[in-house]
Design a protein around this motif. Structure first.
Motif, PDB file in Angstrom:
ATOM      1  N   SER A   1      -3.441  -5.914  -2.339  1.00 22.21           N
ATOM      2  CA  SER A   1      -2.806  -6.526  -3.553  1.00 22.21           C
ATOM      3  C   SER A   1      -2.587  -7.530  -3.832  1.00 22.21           C
TER       4      SER A   1
ATOM      5  N   SER B   1       2.636 -14.955  -0.831  1.00 22.63           N
ATOM      6  CA  SER B   1       3.398 -13.912  -0.475  1.00 22.63           C
ATOM      7  C   SER B   1       2.762 -12.831  -1.718  1.00 22.63           C
ATOM      8  N   THR B   2       2.502 -11.827  -0.469  1.00 22.44           N
ATOM      9  CA  THR B   2       1.944 -10.368  -1.059  1.00 22.44           C
ATOM     10  C   THR B   2       2.313  -9.119  -0.256  1.00 22.44           C
ATOM     11  N   LEU B   3       1.849  -8.387  -0.833  1.00 19.59           N
ATOM     12  CA  LEU B   3       2.714  -6.442  -0.393  1.00 19.59           C
ATOM     13  C   LEU B   3       1.129  -6.373   0.663  1.00 19.59           C
ATOM     14  N   ASP B   4       0.367  -7.155   0.629  1.00 17.25           N
ATOM     15  CA  ASP B   4      -0.683  -6.806   2.003  1.00 17.25           C
ATOM     16  C   ASP B   4      -0.253  -7.498   3.211  1.00 17.25           C
TER      17      ASP B   4
ATOM     18  N   GLY C   1       0.068 -11.747   3.522  1.00 23.44           N
ATOM     19  CA  GLY C   1       1.487 -11.848   3.711  1.00 23.44           C
ATOM     20  C   GLY C   1       2.095 -12.789   5.212  1.00 23.44           C
TER      21      GLY C   1
END
Length: 186
Positions: A51, A109-112, A116
């Protein structure tokens, strides 16, 4: 000779060697200047993220430099492209010598889950001072007739680190100092 030779099937495994990290490249002298000299740093991801990944940058001392952009977003279509970050020196009007500071990164910052929270290492830089202490007096040369008056402008070239006191004195034509000078404020 090899025609018709039978062999056992081979079992192959394709191992994923991509690992989630940030590649940071800063080449050359890592010095900005108070005259607005800058340094360019490039960043990119080492593998495709699951993501979007947001990277925030700043400097440890914003009185010495500024960073642009302060945010980069990596996507599945641009993760492999180097993104440029420009760090530009700021002038502080102080004769304080060269100052060190760092280009710092916030946690990604990430959903990965692979990216993350990763934090790239800060990069140490320095801002080269351009301020030289001195006093500017105008008009120059100063010529005043005995009993006459002269209006002068006195300006410090840099912000002083302590109180600066000027004591005006006149020189007689023979080169001797006299106490007959005085300053009248407006």
């Amino acid at each position: 000779v090899y025609n018709g030779l039978e062999h056992a099937p081979l079992e192959l495994t394709n191992r994923d060697v991509d690992h989630a990290s940030v590649e940071v490249n800063a080449e050359g002298t890592l010095a900005t200047t108070e005259k607005g000299g800058s340094v360019t740093v490039s960043v990119r991801l080492t593998s495709e993220p699951e993501s979007d990944v947001t990277m925030l940058m700043s400097v440890s001392d914003d009185s010495e430099a500024e960073v642009s952009p302060s945010e980069i977003v990596f996507t599945s279509s641009n993760w492999y492209e180097a993104q440029a970050i420009t760090v530009t020196g700021r002038d502080d009007d102080e004769s304080d010598g060269d100052k060190t500071y760092k280009l710092v990164f916030s946690p990604l910052s990430t959903l990965d889950p692979n990216y993350g929270g990763l934090i790239p290492e800060p990069i140490e830089m320095r801002n080269i001072d351009n301020d030289k202490p001195g006093i500017d007096i105008s008009p120059m040369p100063l010529n005043c007739e005995e009993g006459g008056a002269l209006k002068v402008s006195v300006q410090l070239r840099t912000m002083p680190q302590q109180t600066v006191t000027l004591r005006p004195a006149c020189m007689e034509s023979e080169g001797r100092e006299t106490d007959e000078a005085f300053i009248a404020g407006e």
